[in-house]
Each structure stands twice: as structure tokens, then as C-alpha cells.
Design an enzyme around this catalytic site. Structure first.
Site, PDB file in Angstrom:
ATOM      1  N   HIS A   1       0.837  -1.282   0.179  1.00 13.63           N
ATOM      2  CA  HIS A   1      -0.059   0.088   0.016  1.00 13.63           C
ATOM      3  C   HIS A   1       0.956   1.234  -0.073  1.00 13.63           C
ATOM      4  O   HIS A   1       0.327   2.299  -0.647  1.00 13.63           O
ATOM      5  CB  HIS A   1      -0.770   0.020   1.254  1.00 13.63           C
ATOM      6  CG  HIS A   1      -2.115   0.981   1.171  1.00 13.63           C
ATOM      7  ND1 HIS A   1      -3.094   0.900   0.359  1.00 13.63           N
ATOM      8  CD2 HIS A   1      -2.030   2.101   1.672  1.00 13.63           C
ATOM      9  CE1 HIS A   1      -3.855   2.029   0.558  1.00 13.63           C
ATOM     10  NE2 HIS A   1      -3.230   2.642   1.424  1.00 13.63           N
TER      11      HIS A   1
ATOM     12  N   GLU B   1      -7.912   7.250  -5.090  1.00 14.47           N
ATOM     13  CA  GLU B   1      -7.187   6.415  -3.987  1.00 14.47           C
ATOM     14  C   GLU B   1      -8.317   5.309  -3.797  1.00 14.47           C
ATOM     15  O   GLU B   1      -9.485   5.712  -3.899  1.00 14.47           O
ATOM     16  CB  GLU B   1      -6.945   7.142  -2.827  1.00 14.47           C
ATOM     17  CG  GLU B   1      -5.619   7.896  -2.853  1.00 14.47           C
ATOM     18  CD  GLU B   1      -4.454   7.103  -2.276  1.00 14.47           C
ATOM     19  OE1 GLU B   1      -4.762   6.015  -2.101  1.00 14.47           O
ATOM     20  OE2 GLU B   1      -3.117   7.424  -2.290  1.00 14.47           O
TER      21      GLU B   1
ATOM     22  N   HIS C   1     -10.112   2.746  -0.890  1.00  9.54           N
ATOM     23  CA  HIS C   1     -10.347   1.991   0.385  1.00  9.54           C
ATOM     24  C   HIS C   1     -11.152   1.003   0.482  1.00  9.54           C
ATOM     25  O   HIS C   1     -12.222   0.529   1.030  1.00  9.54           O
ATOM     26  CB  HIS C   1     -10.954   3.142   1.243  1.00  9.54           C
ATOM     27  CG  HIS C   1     -10.342   3.708   2.532  1.00  9.54           C
ATOM     28  ND1 HIS C   1     -10.885   3.852   3.491  1.00  9.54           N
ATOM     29  CD2 HIS C   1      -8.939   3.673   2.714  1.00  9.54           C
ATOM     30  CE1 HIS C   1      -9.931   4.189   4.574  1.00  9.54           C
ATOM     31  NE2 HIS C   1      -8.915   4.275   4.065  1.00  9.54           N
TER      32      HIS C   1
ATOM     33  N   ARG D   1      -7.493  15.448   1.760  1.00  7.49           N
ATOM     34  CA  ARG D   1      -6.458  15.909   2.430  1.00  7.49           C
ATOM     35  C   ARG D   1      -5.429  15.784   1.351  1.00  7.49           C
ATOM     36  O   ARG D   1      -4.539  16.870   1.250  1.00  7.49           O
ATOM     37  CB  ARG D   1      -6.183  15.086   3.633  1.00  7.49           C
ATOM     38  CG  ARG D   1      -7.055  15.160   4.596  1.00  7.49           C
ATOM     39  CD  ARG D   1      -6.464  14.870   5.885  1.00  7.49           C
ATOM     40  NE  ARG D   1      -6.229  13.279   5.939  1.00  7.49           N
ATOM     41  CZ  ARG D   1      -7.244  12.508   6.177  1.00  7.49           C
ATOM     42  NH1 ARG D   1      -8.468  12.856   6.479  1.00  7.49           N
ATOM     43  NH2 ARG D   1      -6.897  11.282   6.231  1.00  7.49           N
TER      44      ARG D   1
ATOM     45  N   GLN E   1      -7.869   9.961  11.851  1.00  4.51           N
ATOM     46  CA  GLN E   1      -8.092  10.919  10.511  1.00  4.51           C
ATOM     47  C   GLN E   1      -7.873  12.261  10.747  1.00  4.51           C
ATOM     48  O   GLN E   1      -7.721  12.583  12.071  1.00  4.51           O
ATOM     49  CB  GLN E   1      -9.450  10.635  10.113  1.00  4.51           C
ATOM     50  CG  GLN E   1      -9.550   9.178   9.570  1.00  4.51           C
ATOM     51  CD  GLN E   1      -8.795   9.070   8.146  1.00  4.51           C
ATOM     52  OE1 GLN E   1      -9.127   9.324   6.930  1.00  4.51           O
ATOM     53  NE2 GLN E   1      -7.936   8.093   8.404  1.00  4.51           N
TER      54      GLN E   1
ATOM     55  N   GLY F   1      -1.967   8.156  -8.894  1.00  3.71           N
ATOM     56  CA  GLY F   1      -2.952   7.192  -8.526  1.00  3.71           C
ATOM     57  C   GLY F   1      -2.661   6.363  -7.446  1.00  3.71           C
ATOM     58  O   GLY F   1      -2.227   6.705  -6.603  1.00  3.71           O
TER      59      GLY F   1
END
Length: 766
Positions: free
Chosen positions: A56, A107, A109, A130, A329, A553
Site C-alpha cells: 500500500h 485512491e 479504500h 486531504r 483521521q 494514482g
């Protein structure tokens, strides 16, 4: 450097082979860690290497492939150059003229959303926002690309509902419009949904910020929310296959607070607007404080030292391992100019947020982490980032692909009139093809008042306000057909880019840059790596043909559940710019227009939704792609739109020509009809003509007075252009063919009802 004895129990945990394996490091990688440190790591250091060397964060299985992407336009003098290249920073930046630029990135998740769909999707949105404002850009739009299992499954319905709710909650609360995306339903995603979130921001060239630590003595600030134990090991969690035990990894799913993020965004943008105050800035995303600290140090070729006791914490007795690996976060790391600390602190005090100096930039290149005044981790920053392991995996085509591609379609007789007519209802009612209004009506797509073409067309169009009376328009689209990639990943990659560019062209825009999200299975399996390698080759070649640079990306691997791996899904997102302010939708605007087919009648059935829905087959080869000729067609369509001759344009994709024609009739306030004739251009198989998904085809609606001119221009461009017939006020779609004695006739209102109700009829009764 050896570390002094430390009373913290976490630092005295024995490092066993089992513990190393639990952290996702191979024996060889662990030996490399010991070589770098000159000693055994403690548990905190092991955790830091684990997250930074995960797929990741490090892209250790994919980085070599990604180097082949074009990162700048082929002509250095062409407009819309890339200002921040892929891999340099959190997101790429592209010039849009007059000193302005857009910054965008997508992105994933996926794994968090499989375990906690609401929080996983919500924090995916928060993280990508962000990434954009970290660059100095104000976020102006969101899109998403979603994949779920069969919608009839209760599990899929739960995940679908939770993910959409999470996306809408976060974006709506922070006040950024979500202008669309794409959504597919396929059994291959049953145990592993895909949740890819994109954000785009606007900024001036001089406002671009970098994420590098420099200037010895410059203070390092922690700003934003408190650190908790949520999200521990999230990067590692996203770099392994999902299993029956994944539910036990719920602590790896972060909790988001969009209201906190809104405050953080405004505070950061205000801080970055103060000339010379910010030296570097980085969000605490994957791997949290670990990633932001070592990446800023590595980019600046500097050292950095932080004291964990100063980190704002919302839970008691957090140890160094937990603080460094937490993925709580709404947090940022800022390197400020020495002597200007009061200016930074004043901004965050105004917004009622933490701004705590936790360290400084130092000589050398080490990242030094202290707690209670004692070092708990010391390591060279660049070894964690730039020098992570790099693998070239074995590639082997799965044996069944060649057999699938060579399927004999004579085994499938061409259906008769009734079956061909019923097929359109079945296709247009499939959740992957049907209206996604149930989804996008949950998003606030009108906030900021910039949305010009709303979700539901080939591409969204957004007006960017540059000044009091100054505007530019951009188009944005996402695409990927997993079925093409599952049988021929190279062609599937080509088609993903070609279709996305076609959607941009149908709005009237010219693509200027691409971001992508590569969703694949376990790269350590040769068959899975084959899919990744070939799809990337297809993406690369298509980008070169369309002269579209890749500005960044995400790679999301290990998308496998106990049942199987997902189909390879390289999601492509393109941003387009309008040479002139002329944009259209896929829906016809008034009765009486002529419909013209550009690119020829479809002839290929391979991997089509017709085969999936009607025959339950995934066979045949993916359609052929001539990217250079397709780019030629796109240019022709753009020119005709700019000249005001085209009132609607819609590409042929999922469901084929018949679905394309039907969708063009579904105007906002009225359902039109069409009287069409394909008898002179019909190929041998009528089912292929109606439902095949051959590439490079666009249907345009034109004012009848322009029809002759468009046909004449198409001949000059060497583009196949065939008149199909007329739009009618009466809501009936009829198609005359050579193969059938009678016209195929559909009630357009009934088609629309099927199209609009397919998803609500499932989701509103559960």
C-alpha cells in the site's frame, strides 16, 4: 545506532519469526531491515518498516510496471503541461491556462469498506480530500468508482448501502459536490467490494505546496485532530488478502469526522496562503505519523526528530508503536519557517484546532522518534521510502483465457424477434447498466454551484470560478469494464482509457491528464500478476496514443476473498478541458433531431453484457481497439459540438447500440421515441449489431439541417458515418432490420421505468 535501554514494555518485546510474519515482512525483508539498522529492530521499528514496506505504501510489486506510464505530454510546447509529476508529491498538478491548474488523484479504500462499509468509504473520501488540499489546492469536486457483488445478495445490499451512505455523509458534510462516477455489480466482487474515491482541486501555479522537510532547525508541527488507536496497521491490512478473520481487524478501519476535516482544510489553506510560512506539508494518511515523517524527511534529504509526548492523544497510555502506526483521521504534519511559529499557531487557534510543535528538522538523514526524552526509533528515512524492496514477479497467463477467447459463437443461435426485444428490457434493467439515480441523489452535487452537467451523463462538467467574472469548464469521467480485463487484460486496459476518453469527447471536452486506481488480486500468484502486467501495458499504450499523461494514482492489490480474486479492474479517471465553452449531454433535447452512428455498426459479442445477462457467459475476446483512429473520431465529435451541430452524444458501451439509443431518449422532463433503420448496415449477426460492444462508436443527435454537413465532414475525416433515423415526440423506439420481417418496437416509457426502477426496487424493499 544502538538504542539505550527503555522501560517501555512494548520496546522490549522479543522479535520472533512469528511476529515478523504477522507484520507482513518476509524473512529476506527482515534480514534487510537488520542490515539497514545494523541491529535487530524493536517492536516500534518493526511496525514502522512493516507499514512503509507494505504494498500500500511502497508499491514494491508494481513500481517497476508503473515507470512505463507517460508522465508528460509528448510535445513540450503543447498546452496543459503537467506541473507536478506522478510520484513527486501527494497528487499531480496540471496546467489549465491563465496561471491556473487542477490537482487530482484517485485512491482506494477497498479492504476497510469490506469490513466497515460506512466508515471505510467515509474515510476514503476524507483521505483523498486531504491529498488535494495538502498540495495547496481548494477541493472543488468528488467522484467515485464502486464495484459490488450481485445486487440480489443481502451481503451486497448491506455493503452497497453502507458505502453510499459513507460517501454521501462525508462529502455532504464537508461541502464538496460529488458529481458522479461509475458503479458495477458482478459476482466476482461478492467478498471484496471496490471503493475508489477521487478528488479534484483548483489552485494557481504559485500556490503549489510540496511535502519536503528542509531547513535545519525548522519546526515540525502536528495540526488537526487527536491521535487514537483507530486505524492501527491500516496500510498493512490493505496489503493482504481478506479472510474469514478480517472482521477481527475492525480496529484497522479508521473513524472519520467530516466537520473536523472542514476546519482543518480551511485552516491549512489559510496557513498556506501566508507567504513563506509553510516549508513543507504532508497529510497523515496511510501509516499516519510514520509515513508523513519519513516521507517529508526523504523528499528533503534531511533529518527529522519528533517527541511523541507532545503528540495530542485522545486515549490514555498510548505507547510508541500505537502513536506511530495510528491512522486516526484529519491530521497533518507541517514544516514551518523557523521564527514564524506564532503566525502558524494563530491560524489554528482561530479555527480551534491543535497546532503543536512536536519536533524539528535536523542535520543528517535519519528519522529519530523519541518518547519520554529517549529514542524509541532511529532509522534512515530514505531507506523506508525510496529504497523499499522492489520485486519483479513471475507472470503466467491463466490457462482458461485462450480457450475463452477462441469461443465459437456459432454455438449461440441468433435470437428471434421476441427474444431480441425482451433482451433490451433485461439489459437496461441490469444494475450495472440501469440508472444510478438512487446513488447520486444521496450526494450533494449542487453545492458550490459549479455543476453544469449533473451525474447521469457520459461525463460530468463543472464550472471553475477563477475570479469575479472569470470561469473555465472541465469534464471528468471514470471507466473500467472488468469483463474485458478478465479475458484479455491488455485490451481491457486499452479499452478503459479509450472509453473514458470517448466519454470526455461526448461532452465536448479534450482529455488533458489521467489518474488511475489499479485494483487486482495477489501479485505473488503468477496468474494474478499476469493480469496486472498486461493491463498496465494496455493503459500505457492507450495513454501514448491519446497523448494523455498519467499524473498519479493508486495501486490496490491483494483484492481476494476466500471465494476468489476479483476480476482485474484498472479504473481510469480522465479530466478534460473545453477549447470553447460548448458542452452537451447524452440525452436528446427536442424532437426531430437526426441520429447518426459514427464508427460503424457493432459486430463483436465477446465479453458483452448481452452474453452475461442473456446467456450467463463470459466468453469471446474483448473488442478490438484502434486507439489512434478512435482519437480521430473524438476530435471530429469535439469539432462538431463546438460548431453547434451536435445536440447530444452518447458512446456505445455496456449493453451496445440498443441501450445507447434508449438512454438518449430519456430526457430530464420527457421521454422521446425514435424511428430507426439499420437494415443497410446490419452485419451477419443482428444480436451483435444491437447488443455488441465494439469500440470507437458514438451516436450523435443533430439538427436535421446540419445532417448533410456532418456526413460530408465525416467523409473528409475518413470516419464511417451512418444515418439511423429520427427522434420522435411519440415515446416508441422502433428499429427496422434486414434479418427480421417485422420492426423491433419498444415502449420507451416502459424501458425508462425499467431503467429507473432497477436499483430502487431492490434497495427500497430491504
Amino acid at each position: 545506532m544502538s538504542l539505550p535501554p527503555n522501560p517501555d514494555p512494548v520496546l522490549n518485546v522479543p522479535i520472533t519469526p512469528e511476529l515478523v510474519k504477522k507484520h507482513g515482512l518476509s524473512d529476506e525483508e527482515y534480514e534487510q531491515v537488520k542490515k539497514i539498522l545494523g541491529r535487530e529492530p524493536n517492536l516500534t521499528e518493526l511496525g514502522i518498516f512493516s507499514v512503509m514496506w507494505s504494498e500500500h505504501c511502497s508499491y514494491k510489486n508494481s513500481r517497476a510496471l508503473l515507470k512505463g506510464f507517460p508522465t508528460q505530454k509528448s510535445d513540450a510546447d503543447a498546452p496543459h503541461q503537467v506541473l507536478v509529476l506522478a510520484g513527486e508529491e501527494n497528487a499531480g498538478v496540471v496546467d489549465i491556462g491563465d496561471g491556473w491548474a487542477v490537482c487530482f488523484k484517485i485512491e482506494s479504500h477497498n479492504h476497510p469498506s469490506a469490513v466497515e462499509p460506512f466508515e471505510g468509504a467515509a474515510t476514503g473520501v476524507g483521505g483523498i480530500i486531504r491529498d488535494i488540499f495538502t498540495m495547496g489546492a481548494r477541493p472543488v469536486l468528488l467522484t467515485n468508482s464502486l464495484r459490488f457483488g450481485d445486487l440480489s445478495s443481502k451481503q451486497t445490499q448491506r455493503l452497497f448501502r453502507g458505502v453510499v451512505h459513507g460517501i454521501s455523509h462525508y462529502g455532504n458534510c464537508i461541502g464538496i459536490p460529488n458529481v458522479g462516477g461509475d458503479i458495477y455489480f458482478d459476482s466476482c466482487y461478492e467478498g471484496n467490494p471496490l471503493v475508489n474515491a477521487l478528488c479534484l482541486g483548483l489552485l494557481r501555479h504559485e500556490e503549489i505546496k510540496r511535502g519536503a522537510a528542509s531547513g535545519i532547525g525548522n519546526p515540525v508541527y502536528y495540526v488537526g485532530a487527536d491521535t487514537g488507536r483507530d486505524g492501527l496497521g491500516g496500510a498493512s491490512f490493505a496489503s493482504k488478502e481478506l479472510s474469514e478473520e478480517s472482521a477481527a481487524d475492525r480496529p484497522a478501519v479508521q473513524k472519520g469526522d467530516p466537520f473536523m476535516e472542514k476546519l482543518l482544510m480551511e485552516a491549512c489553506l489559510e496557513m498556506m496562503a501566508i507567504d513563506g510560512l509553510v516549508v513543507g506539508i504532508q497529510d497523515m494518511g496511510a501509516a499516519g505519523l510514520t509515513c508523513s515523517t519519513c516521507e517529508t524527511a526523504a523528499r528533503g534529504n534531511a533529518g527529522i526528530e519528533i517527541e511523541l509526548d507532545k503528540v495530542p492523544q485522545r486515549e490514555k497510555d498510548m505507547n510508541s508503536y500505537e502513536i506511530m502506526l495510528s491512522e486516526s483521521q484529519e491530521r497533518m504534519l507541517v514544516i514551518a519557517a523557523e521564527g514564524r511559529e506564532a503566525e502558524l499557531e494563530a491560524v489554528f487557534e482561530k479555527w480551534d484546532l491543535h497546532a503543536v510543535q512536536i519536533g524539528k528538522v535536523t542535520e543528517g538523514t535519519d528519522m529519530v522518534v523519541k518518547q519520554h526524552g529517549q529514542p524509541v526509533a532511529v532509522m534512515p528515512a530514505a531507506k523506508l521510502t525510496d529504497e523499499a524492496p522492489l520485486y519483479k514477479r513471475e507472470s503466467k497467463e491463466p490457462a482458461h483465457l485462450a480457450e475463452a477467447r477462441e469461443y465459437d459463437f456459432s454455438k449461440i443461435p441468433v435470437a428471434g424477434e421476441q427474444a431480441l426485444g425482451e433482451a433490451l428490457f433485461e439489459l437496461i434493467g441490469h444494475p450495472s447498466i440501469a440508472s444510478k439515480r438512487w446513488v447520486w441523489e444521496q450526494y450533494d452535487h449542487m453545492v458550490m454551484t459549479g455543476s453544469t452537467i449533473l451525474p447521469g451523463s457520459d461525463a460530468a462538467v463543472v464550472r471553475l470560478r477563477l475570479g469575479k467574472d472569470s470561469f473555465k469548464h472541465i469534464a471528468i469521467a471514470n471507466d473500467c469494464n472488468n469483463r474485458f480485463c478478465a479475458v484479455n487484460p491488455y485490451k481491457g486496459g486499452l479499452i478503459a482509457v479509450a472509453e473514458c476518453a470517448r466519454n470526455i469527447a461526448c461532452s465536448g471536452a479534450r482529455p488533458i491528464a489521467m489518474t488511475n486506481n489499479l485494483n487486482f488480486g495477489n501479485p505473488e500468484k503468477p496468474e494474478s500478476f499476469h493480469y496486472l502486467k498486461e493491463a498496465v501495458r494496455g493503459l500505457k499504450n492507450a495513454c501514448q496514443a491519446f497523448d494523455v499523461p498519467v499524473v498519479g494514482g493508486n495501486v490496490s492489490l491483494y483484492n481476494e476473498s476466500p471465494e476468489s480474486a476479483i476480476d482485474p479492474t484498472p479504473v481510469v479517471s480522465l479530466v478534460g478541458i473545453f477549447d470553447r465553452e460548448a458542452h452537451i449531454t447524452q440525452q436528446t433535447v427536442s424532437g426531430g433531431e437526426s441520429l447518426i452512428l459514427l464508427g460503424g455498426i457493432p459486430t463483436e459479442l465477446g465479453c458483452s453484457y448481452y452474453l452475461k445477462v442473456i446467456h450467463n457467459l463470459l466468453v469471446g475476446d474483448a473488442p478490438e481497439v484502434d486507439a489512434e483512429h478512435e482519437a480521430h473520431i473524438h476530435e471530429f465529435v469535439r469539432l462538431q459540438i463546438e460548431k453547434g451541430r451536435v445536440t447530444a452524444a452518447h458512446d456505445i458501451s455496456d449493453g451496445g447500440l440498443a441501450v445507447t439509443l434508449a438512454e438518449m431518449l430519456f430526457a430530464k422532463d420527457k421521454t422521446f421515441g425514435a424511428d430507426l433503420d439499420i437494415s443497410e448496415i446490419e452485419p451477419d449477426r443482428l444480436d451483435a449489431a444491437l447488443y455488441g460492444e465494439s469500440q470507437g462508436r458514438i451516436v450523435v443527435a443533430v439538427n436535421s439541417k446540419h445532417e448533410g454537413k456532418i456526413l460530408s465532414d465525416a467523409e473528409k475525416y475518413n470516419i464511417d458515418a451512418e444515418p439511423l433515423g429520427k427522434i420522435m415526440d411519440q415515446p416508441w423506439l422502433s428499429i427496422r432490420t434486414e434479418s427480421l420481417d417485422e420492426c423491433l418496437v419498444w415502449d420507451a416509457n416502459a424501458l425508462r421505468e425499467t431503467w429507473e426502477r432497477a436499483i430502487p426496487d431492490v434497495m427500497e424493499r430491504t
